[in-house]
Enzyme design. Structure first.
Site: not given
Ligand code: C5P
Length: 423
Positions: A224-227
């Site tokens: 995933t990512n930091r959003s």
């Protein structure tokens, strides 16, 4: 974007044209900055507002009730059980065109965020559908406390406009962040909150995507990512408040905003399906989601065990939803992309705008302090396919959302000056 005469009047400092009698409930809570509410009250009255003051019991220890009663449009209210009709808080809540709380203490903010209707002012803010502007003031330690920040975040997510405090001298000879915002900034907050009531997206369907997708490696692990999804959720709240019918397709674990129909997804593939299924009927699509660019080619059906050694992950690209939307889009649909970048943000955003053939690209430098992932604030540049560039300096995500929607409205008005609806 058109502004109301009232908004312009107060933006100019308060001494403006004849009153239209819009009603502001001016809440005053118990902090040393309560005395500054008097100056704000005077300005609002001279700008033509009908100001109804509501003080908490503690506020009366800092500010004489008689002072505020003399300067406001009506005497101070303090109790749920006297005056203004049979049910005081609902009567006030319905009369209000706006509720302004100056100053707002940590306790008030905590109660409001948690729906605790303790007393007249808290009951009124919970009973109103009018915009609410909250101006916190407190010592730096309290202002920076995670509990306070969390409570404020909840309020901002729900559409409350927060006018943040400034740095400067505090009570007791201290110095730091937490000093009540200047009257100019508070009045500017009132202006912005009133502008939000303009239903300039009324009759339009807006689809917003939000959050970072999660691409499964196995039943336990994901890429995933930091959003955080906060910017996308703020966009959905803002669009709904501006009159749009809103669908929010979100991969974030934030609460669903009121006024939007929420579709929860996890992966890029699910987001693609949810967005493409719904986009055709929409006037505006804002892809604020941080869609994973790559996903594991194969998802293991059971947890990959350490004993099997270090796995090698083979990735494959995900579908580019925005590019697909651009290929499919019908006449007049406005497409907005987001570009989270580090480094040469403006140049990359422009290249992306052209590559994906969208109308607006909202670029933010996610490495800049206070901007991008998991912050409550953001700073963006909105680049238009027509060559327009709008810089939005560090502001709350709600304010950034409104700036993006202002650009959308400007495009819709340019392309079609008549009121439109594709419904
Ligand atoms: O290419 P990049 O990921 O930087 O582009 C960002 C924009 O494209 C965002 O608006 C994002 O929502 C969208 N996007 C998409 N599908 C992807 C990747 C990004 O719609 N697979």
């Amino acid at each position: 974007m058109a502004t109301s005469p009232r908004a312009d009047t107060i933006a100019q400092g308060g001494d403006g044209p004849a009153p239209s009698g819009e009603c502001i409930i001016l809440g005053v809570t118990g902090g040393i900055a309560a005395y500054k509410a008097v100056g704000v009250c005077r300005r609002l009255v001279s700008a033509g507002f009908h100001v109804v003051p509501v003080m908490t019991a503690t506020a009366t220890r800092f500010l004489g009730e008689a002072t505020l009663s003399a300067l406001a449009s009506e005497p101070v209210r303090k109790s749920l059980f006297e005056g203004a009709g049979p049910i005081v808080h609902t009567t006030l809540g319905r009369r209000a065109d706006l509720v302004l709380v100056v100053p707002a203490t940590a306790r008030f903010i905590a109660c409001y965020a948690n729906g605790i209707a303790d007393g007249l002012l808290l009951s009124t803010v919970l009973a109103t559908r009018a915009p609410v502007v909250v101006c916190p003031a407190m010592h730096t330690e309290m202002w920076e406390h995670p509990a306070l920040r969390h409570n404020l975040e909840l309020l901002v997510e729900r559409g409350v406009l927060v006018v943040p405090p400034e740095e400067g001298p505090l009570a007791g000879g201290d110095q730091g962040a937490g000093r009540l915002a200047s009257p100019e900034n508070i009045l500017d907050g009132v202006t912005r909150a009133l502008r939000r009531r303009e239903l300039d997206l009324s009759g339009l369907r807006v689809l917003v995507s939000a959050g970072g997708t999660r691409e499964p490696i196995d039943p336990v692990r994901v890429i995933t990512n930091r959003s955080s999804g906060k910017q996308g959720h703020a966009l959905a709240v803002a669009a709904a408040e501006r009159g749009a019918e809103v669908v929010l397709v979100t991969a974030a674990s934030l609460p669903g905003p009121t006024g939007a129909s929420v579709v929860r997804v996890e992966t890029a593939a699910q987001m693609e399906q949810a967005v493409l299924e719904r986009a055709a009927g929409c006037d505006v699509v804002v892809m604020a989601a941080a869609v994973a660019d790559f996903r594991p080619k194969v998802t293991a059906s059971s947890k990959i065990s350490k004993s099997e050694g270090t796995p090698e992950l083979v990735l494959e690209p995900t579908p580019d939803i925005l590019a697909e939307l651009s290929r499919r889009r019908g006449n007049g649909q406005v497409l907005v992309g987001f570009a989270a970048e580090t480094g040469d943000v403006a140049v990359r955003a422009k290249a992306k705008l052209q590559a994906k053939a969208v109308d607006l690209m909202v670029a933010n430098d996610v490495s800049a302090p206070g901007a991008g992932f998991d912050c409550d604030t953001n700073a963006v540049t909105i680049t238009g396919a027509d060559g327009s560039v709008v810089e939005v300096p560090l502001a709350s995500k709600r304010e950034v959302a409104d700036a993006v929607l202002d650009s959308v409205v400007a495009l819709l008005r340019r392309d079609n000056p008549l009121p439109r609806s594709t419904k």
